[in-house]
Scaffold this motif. Structure first.
Motif, PDB file in Angstrom:
ATOM      1  N   ALA A  35      67.852 -18.479  76.039  1.00 18.52           N
ATOM      2  CA  ALA A  35      68.718 -18.833  77.172  1.00 18.52           C
ATOM      3  C   ALA A  35      70.123 -19.237  76.747  1.00 18.52           C
ATOM      4  O   ALA A  35      70.952 -19.587  77.592  1.00 18.52           O
ATOM      5  CB  ALA A  35      68.086 -19.956  77.983  1.00 18.52           C
ATOM      6  N   ASN A  57      73.252 -16.379  77.228  1.00 22.02           N
ATOM      7  CA  ASN A  57      71.906 -16.221  77.766  1.00 22.02           C
ATOM      8  C   ASN A  57      71.531 -14.736  77.704  1.00 22.02           C
ATOM      9  O   ASN A  57      72.169 -13.902  78.344  1.00 22.02           O
ATOM     10  CB  ASN A  57      71.899 -16.725  79.213  1.00 22.02           C
ATOM     11  N   ASP A  91      60.237 -18.630  70.255  1.00 23.66           N
ATOM     12  CA  ASP A  91      59.343 -17.841  71.080  1.00 23.66           C
ATOM     13  C   ASP A  91      58.004 -17.707  70.372  1.00 23.66           C
ATOM     14  O   ASP A  91      57.915 -17.098  69.313  1.00 23.66           O
ATOM     15  CB  ASP A  91      59.962 -16.449  71.304  1.00 23.66           C
ATOM     16  N   THR A  99      68.922 -19.776  71.214  1.00 21.73           N
ATOM     17  CA  THR A  99      68.082 -20.826  71.775  1.00 21.73           C
ATOM     18  C   THR A  99      68.553 -22.169  71.237  1.00 21.73           C
ATOM     19  O   THR A  99      68.585 -22.375  70.023  1.00 21.73           O
ATOM     20  CB  THR A  99      66.601 -20.622  71.403  1.00 21.73           C
ATOM     21  N   THR A 105      68.287 -13.695  78.289  1.00 20.45           N
ATOM     22  CA  THR A 105      67.056 -13.443  79.048  1.00 20.45           C
ATOM     23  C   THR A 105      67.401 -12.502  80.199  1.00 20.45           C
ATOM     24  O   THR A 105      68.566 -12.348  80.576  1.00 20.45           O
ATOM     25  CB  THR A 105      66.468 -14.745  79.614  1.00 20.45           C
ATOM     26  N   GLY A 116      71.952 -14.134  82.995  1.00 21.69           N
ATOM     27  CA  GLY A 116      71.542 -13.457  81.774  1.00 21.69           C
ATOM     28  C   GLY A 116      71.932 -11.996  81.780  1.00 21.69           C
ATOM     29  O   GLY A 116      72.972 -11.611  82.321  1.00 21.69           O
ATOM     30  N   ASP A 170      67.526 -12.807  83.257  1.00 18.31           N
ATOM     31  CA  ASP A 170      67.917 -13.441  84.520  1.00 18.31           C
ATOM     32  C   ASP A 170      69.033 -12.609  85.153  1.00 18.31           C
ATOM     33  O   ASP A 170      69.995 -12.220  84.479  1.00 18.31           O
ATOM     34  CB  ASP A 170      68.405 -14.861  84.274  1.00 18.31           C
ATOM     35  N   ARG A 225      61.289 -10.631  78.443  1.00 21.53           N
ATOM     36  CA  ARG A 225      61.151 -12.073  78.229  1.00 21.53           C
ATOM     37  C   ARG A 225      61.150 -12.789  79.584  1.00 21.53           C
ATOM     38  O   ARG A 225      61.474 -12.221  80.622  1.00 21.53           O
ATOM     39  CB  ARG A 225      62.304 -12.623  77.373  1.00 21.53           C
ATOM     40  N   GLN A 226      60.836 -14.057  79.537  1.00 16.40           N
ATOM     41  CA  GLN A 226      60.851 -14.878  80.751  1.00 16.40           C
ATOM     42  C   GLN A 226      62.290 -15.095  81.206  1.00 16.40           C
ATOM     43  O   GLN A 226      63.100 -15.631  80.443  1.00 16.40           O
ATOM     44  CB  GLN A 226      60.190 -16.228  80.476  1.00 16.40           C
ATOM     45  N   PRO A 227      62.674 -14.696  82.411  1.00 16.89           N
ATOM     46  CA  PRO A 227      64.049 -14.951  82.873  1.00 16.89           C
ATOM     47  C   PRO A 227      64.320 -16.449  82.977  1.00 16.89           C
ATOM     48  O   PRO A 227      63.469 -17.218  83.430  1.00 16.89           O
ATOM     49  CB  PRO A 227      64.097 -14.287  84.253  1.00 16.89           C
ATOM     50  N   ASN A 273      66.449 -15.244  68.150  1.00 16.24           N
ATOM     51  CA  ASN A 273      66.036 -16.445  68.857  1.00 16.24           C
ATOM     52  C   ASN A 273      66.763 -17.687  68.370  1.00 16.24           C
ATOM     53  O   ASN A 273      67.086 -18.581  69.149  1.00 16.24           O
ATOM     54  CB  ASN A 273      64.521 -16.647  68.715  1.00 16.24           C
TER      55      ASN A 273
END
Length: 454
Positions: free
Chosen positions: A73, A89, A447, A65, A91, A97, A93, A148-150, A61
């Protein structure tokens, strides 16, 4: 053309074609087919939890990050001697990502340093250590990241000069320095030692900071854990070249890695605080294993080294030894700004560490102490941790330099530092950039899920 000439020409042609084929094989990798991003429900919860712990051990992280940005990201600037590289990135996405990466593509990136499209990844992503990570652990990491959150965050353009901005040049670096399957269990050691070795040499990639690098940016294998440089901090030597006032042992290492503090060694700051922030959330057995292995790296202290440590402890007990009379300015600053905490004898968080035990003061490089004096030590929410104000706004460079020189003379038996004022100037210039790019105080993981105790 005569017979011998044709033979020579044929041999040359074969050699050239063979060389071209080898070079092509080194430089090129095929793209791995994209997949539809799997939903979080596609992964077993226990596997995701294991991946969370592994990601914390790998400090993922903090590299992926940027301060104020979304978790994982990317966009964190990583300064190198060749220019600035920005983290990617990671994530899930689908467009910016790793959402369309299969587990095979993820494992190839970890093992060989290629992205899904087949492009070389810069070794600021430490795949030279991640080659040692098992298939099972790669699978768990993949499961964690893919749940994880995209975040839609396009990659920033690296700031590298030619030829370092040409990714094919990395093939030569890999040919010289990338080794596969370098970690092998040692049957003569305990299971705990081997677990620590696996983590340190692999996912935790401790040598990436604590080993000096050569002119091409690779770790110097002959000087493993002899100390390195990162983000204007000096990562201390962890081998038998350590200058810690008191020799490290497994118990001290465990306490330091788990809590970020040990009374005989000081407080984790800078990039090391980020590492400690993550290790505070992983199983204590893994932290203990890392400590046991690293205690072996530092080796049993020699009789002379033990005597030096005992002398440092005695000096600490007798409150700090003789004051230096050669630096009146430094002595005055110490008496005014430092002594009331560092000589109070009060417990944390209101009392300062005994400076006769400080690794920062005993270090051959004053950078870490300069950083600590300028930026201080921030409290960690919910923990009984050290705290210290920063003096960047209340002391000039000359005053900080005088203080550092005084601390070195009074609280260590090491020779004076050179170029102290330049070090302070460099630290002050780097401070703003460090605060902009660093995560939350004391390395608290970006996170919130990584802060959960298992």
């Amino acid at each position: 053309m005569t017979g011998p000439s044709r033979l020579v020409a044929g041999i040359v042609a074969v050699v050239l074609l063979g060389g071209a084929a080898i070079a092509f094989a080194i430089v090129w990798r095929p793209a791995i087919a994209a997949i539809e991003p799997p939903g979080p429900q596609a992964f077993d919860a226990a596997l995701v939890k294991r991946g969370r712990d592994l990601a914390a051990i790998g400090n993922c992280n903090n590299c992926h990050t940027v301060r104020g940005g979304k978790n994982f990201a990317g966009g964190l600037p990583v300064p190198t001697p060749f220019g600035t590289i920005f983290s990617s990135n990671i994530t899930p996405d689908a467009e910016t990502g790793i959402g369309r990466w299969s587990e095979e593509a993820f494992r190839r990136a970890m093992r060989s340093g290629f992205n899904r499209e087949g492009q070389h990844l810069y070794p600021t992503f430490p795949y030279d250590h991640f080659t040692n990570v098992s298939d099972e652990d790669d699978r768990a990491l993949y499961a964690f990241l893919m749940t994880r959150q995209p975040v839609r965050a396009a990659a920033r353009e690296n700031q590298l000069s030619f030829p370092f901005n040409q990714r094919f040049a990395i093939a030569g670096w890999k040919l010289l320095f990338l080794r596969h399957d370098t970690y092998q269990p040692d049957n003569q050691q305990s299971a705990e030692w081997n677990r620590g070795a696996y983590l340190v040499e692999g996912l935790a990639h401790c040598g990436a900071c604590h080993t000096p690098r050569n002119a091409l940016g690779a770790e110097r294998a002959s000087a493993q854990f002899a100390g390195g440089d990162v983000d204007n901090w000096h990562a201390y030597a962890l081998n038998d070249q350590s200058r810690a006032a008191v020799p490290w042992d497994a118990d001290a290492l465990f306490a330091y890695l788990r809590d970020g503090f040990h009374p005989d060694h000081g407080t984790a700051r800078g990039p090391m605080a980020e590492v400690v922030g993550n290790l505070s959330s992983v199983p204590s057995s893994d932290v203990r294993a890392i400590a046991v292995y690293m205690a072996g790296v530092s080796r049993t202290p020699t009789p002379d080294r033990k005597r030096q440590g005992e002398a440092a402890l005695e000096q600490a007990r007798s409150s700090s030894g003789p004051a230096s009379q050669a630096n009146a300015a430094g002595a005055s600053i110490y008496a005014t700004a430092c002594a009331s905490c560092h000589e109070s004898g009060r417990p944390l968080p209101f009392g300062g560490v005994n400076l006769a035990r400080s690794t920062a003061i005993a270090s051959p490089d004053p950078r870490n102490l300069a950083n600590i004096v300028l930026s201080g030590v921030q409290a960690v929410e919910g923990e009984r941790s050290p705290i210290m104000p920063g003096f960047a706004n209340s002391m000039t460079d000359a005053q900080v330099s005088a203080l550092l020189s005084y601390l070195r003379a009074r609280f260590s038996n090491q020779p004076p530092w050179s170029s102290v004022e330049k070090t302070v100037q460099d630290a002050r210039r780097a401070q703003t950039a460090f605060l902009v790019k660093s995560p939350a105080p004391h390395g608290a993981p970006a996170d919130p899920q990584q802060r959960e105790k298992p």
